[in-house]
Design a protein around this motif. Structure first.
Motif, mmCIF file in Angstrom:
data_model
loop_
_atom_site.group_PDB
_atom_site.id
_atom_site.type_symbol
_atom_site.label_atom_id
_atom_site.label_comp_id
_atom_site.label_asym_id
_atom_site.label_seq_id
_atom_site.Cartn_x
_atom_site.Cartn_y
_atom_site.Cartn_z
ATOM 1 N N GLY A 2 25.944 -114.909 -17.004
ATOM 2 C CA GLY A 2 26.585 -116.017 -16.300
ATOM 3 C C GLY A 2 27.394 -116.960 -17.150
ATOM 4 O O GLY A 2 27.690 -118.082 -16.723
ATOM 5 N N GLU A 3 27.812 -116.553 -18.335
ATOM 6 C CA GLU A 3 28.546 -117.463 -19.214
ATOM 7 C C GLU A 3 29.907 -117.826 -18.636
ATOM 8 O O GLU A 3 30.288 -118.999 -18.579
ATOM 9 C CB GLU A 3 28.695 -116.829 -20.608
ATOM 10 N N GLU A 4 30.651 -116.822 -18.208
ATOM 11 C CA GLU A 4 32.007 -117.064 -17.700
ATOM 12 C C GLU A 4 32.017 -117.859 -16.398
ATOM 13 O O GLU A 4 33.010 -118.497 -16.065
ATOM 14 C CB GLU A 4 32.734 -115.730 -17.480
ATOM 15 N N GLN A 5 30.905 -117.848 -15.694
ATOM 16 C CA GLN A 5 30.844 -118.551 -14.407
ATOM 17 C C GLN A 5 30.274 -119.957 -14.540
ATOM 18 O O GLN A 5 30.157 -120.670 -13.548
ATOM 19 C CB GLN A 5 30.005 -117.755 -13.404
ATOM 20 N N GLY A 6 29.882 -120.366 -15.780
ATOM 21 C CA GLY A 6 29.396 -121.729 -15.938
ATOM 22 C C GLY A 6 28.217 -121.902 -16.880
ATOM 23 O O GLY A 6 27.431 -122.843 -16.714
ATOM 24 N N LEU A 7 28.047 -121.000 -17.834
ATOM 25 C CA LEU A 7 27.000 -121.102 -18.862
ATOM 26 C C LEU A 7 25.603 -121.089 -18.262
ATOM 27 O O LEU A 7 24.673 -121.692 -18.803
ATOM 28 C CB LEU A 7 27.180 -122.383 -19.705
ATOM 29 N N PHE A 8 25.427 -120.360 -17.166
ATOM 30 C CA PHE A 8 24.164 -120.446 -16.439
ATOM 31 C C PHE A 8 23.000 -119.775 -17.174
ATOM 32 O O PHE A 8 21.867 -120.263 -17.126
ATOM 33 C CB PHE A 8 24.328 -119.876 -15.031
ATOM 34 N N GLY A 9 23.233 -118.653 -17.821
ATOM 35 C CA GLY A 9 22.147 -118.011 -18.554
ATOM 36 C C GLY A 9 21.571 -118.914 -19.625
ATOM 37 O O GLY A 9 20.348 -119.005 -19.792
ATOM 38 N N GLY A 10 22.450 -119.598 -20.354
ATOM 39 C CA GLY A 10 21.994 -120.535 -21.379
ATOM 40 C C GLY A 10 21.259 -121.719 -20.782
ATOM 41 O O GLY A 10 20.251 -122.181 -21.332
#
Length: 469
Positions: free
Chosen positions: A198-206
């Motif tokens: 989910g990085e490209e969609q809003g850094l969600f994994g981090g």
């Protein structure tokens, strides 16, 4: 070091005894300002040498082969889309763990995201985590991460081919290879290998991982986010495989108003734990990675842009971005096409596998060095205002690590120097005074040292520089 001696006119007006005394004091001061001494670690050279460019190439090709790894892409197919990619990554971590007798704890980490500009409908964002538990201080963590997902020009296009070879199959391949190498060793602290979604969609994994780590009470001492570590040919025409960048923010995001007032009078703007983590990695490049020089960039990330280290910085954890020096924007976030003789798209032919291996080795030795070292000193304080000397103090080590620690090393540098210039091992004590070294003229810090000579990152005194408990 430059030391200004008295003028000839002044010397003529001094007695011989006074001259000798003055010269002796100058020489004593010069001797006291010994340059940094460091214990070379053969195990770190071995770790760097074990990183395989061939393995990294195989992993990048496999990830590219999933067609697209867009966060909103296919999840049921076994050959295409983000679902197939994350299951393959987990299978690789599982195989690495099997080879080391089950040394890794491997799991999916997920949350359902919805109502966001780039994730409008409920979508499960799934990362893959592998933890190599430490033997004496298992709740102390250092983390290496790369992001799984890819995209084309339209950030919402989840169906077009999006190889994402450099951005960021290179980073995930580096994480997998670091896990292969480091899983052959045992460490005092824990090492985490994270393929974040989910990085490209809003850094969600981090964001998901950082929040869970905080909830679980992880003592995170370092996050090394690898985002684009395979390109050596910049859009400006520069071709360079000998440098890399480390992006590191200054003042901690979680600083309180009270802490900011104190920092104004004591300094620390360029000595956050994130900055001193960057200095640590920079030294590892100098000492263990042939033909690599790192640039410490005093900024959170590239101008106006972001990466998966930021969610950790947002919660106050030390976190940096490691990446190539010369970016090629024609290969980032682009539909695959050729226009006016220019090839666009993040394809496999833009990757230099030896360079990706070099940056992976940098990560591996940095993680190993910190995980073998004791916990960074806690409650470091400094005093010496209107005095000729500077005193540093810190808390006594506790827990199982007491048996591993040899002592502490005091560091200092001129205030306009980017890297630590002087050091002194002071033994297993909790305070030390640097005689005739004035507090106003330098920045100071303290590192923990193991009996084997492994050092923690340097800790700047006060809240501004604290790595936490």
């Amino acid at each position: 070091m430059y030391t200004q001696l008295p003028s000839t006119k002044l010397l003529r007006n001094l007695s011989l005894r006074a001259v000798n005394s003055l010269l002796l004091s100058t020489l004593t001061l010069s001797s006291a300002m010994a340059e940094v001494k460091y214990t070379d670690q053969q195990k770190l050279h071995q770790i760097a040498e074990q990183v395989s460019a061939d393995n990294i190439e195989k992993d990048i090709r496999k990830l590219v082969g999933f067609g697209t790894r867009h966060t909103l892409s296919e999840t049921q197919s076994s050959t295409r889309g983000i679902g197939a990619a994350r299951r393959w990554i987990k299978s690789e971590f599982d195989a690495i763990s099997k080879a080391c007798g089950g040394c890794l704890e491997v799991y999916f980490q997920s949350d359902v995201i919805s109502g966001q500009k780039r994730i409008p409908e409920p979508t499960e964002v799934v990362s893959v985590i592998a933890v190599l538990k430490g033997k004496t201080d298992s709740n102390r963590y250092v983390i290496m991460s790369g992001d799984i997902d890819s995209r084309v020009s339209d950030v919402m296009n989840a169906t077009s081919d999006s190889p994402g070879a450099n951005d960021n199959a290179s980073g995930v391949a580096g994480v997998l290879e670091a896990a292969r190498v480091l899983s052959q060793y045992q460490f005092n602290g824990s090492i985490v290998f994270a393929a974040l979604a989910g990085e490209e969609q809003g850094l969600f994994g981090g964001k998901i991982m950082a929040a869970q780590a905080q909830k679980d009470g992880w003592r995170i001492k370092a996050v090394l986010n690898n985002d684009m570590i395979g390109n050596i040919e910049g859009v400006n025409g520069v071709i360079n495989n000998t440098t890399a960048r480390i992006f590191a923010e200054g003042t901690r995001q979680t600083e309180t108003k009270k802490q900011a007032i104190k920092r104004r009078f004591t300094g620390g703007e360029v000595d956050s734990p994130t900055r001193n983590l960057a200095r640590y990695i920079d030294w590892m490049a100098d000492r263990y990675i042939p033909n690599l020089d790192t640039m410490m960039i005093y900024r959170l990330d590239r101008f106006g842009r972001g990466g998966h280290h930021r969610p950790f910085n947002d919660l106050g954890y030390p976190a940096v971005r490691i990446m190539e020096t010369n970016e090629n924007y024609n290969r980032q976030h682009q539909d695959i096409r050729t226009e006016n003789g220019i090839q666009y798209g993040d394809t496999i032919d833009g990757i230099n596998f030896d360079y990706a291996a070099k940056l992976t080795a940098l990560n591996a030795v940095s993680l190993a060095g910190m995980a073998w070292a004791p916990n960074p000193p806690v409650n470091v304080e400094i005093s010496g205002a209107v005095q000729p000397s500077t005193k540093l103090a810190w808390a006594k080590a506790t827990g199982k690590e007491v048996n591993d620690i040899a002592g502490y090393k005091v560091y200092w540098r001129l205030t306009d120097a980017s890297q630590w210039q002087y050091s002194r091992f002071v033994g297993n004590v909790t305070e030390y005074t640097l005689e005739n070294i004035v507090i106003d003229n330098y920045f100071f810090g303290v590192a923990s040292v193991s009996k084997e000579g492994f050092e923690s990152p340097v800790v700047f005194p006060g809240d501004a520089g604290s790595f936490g408990e």
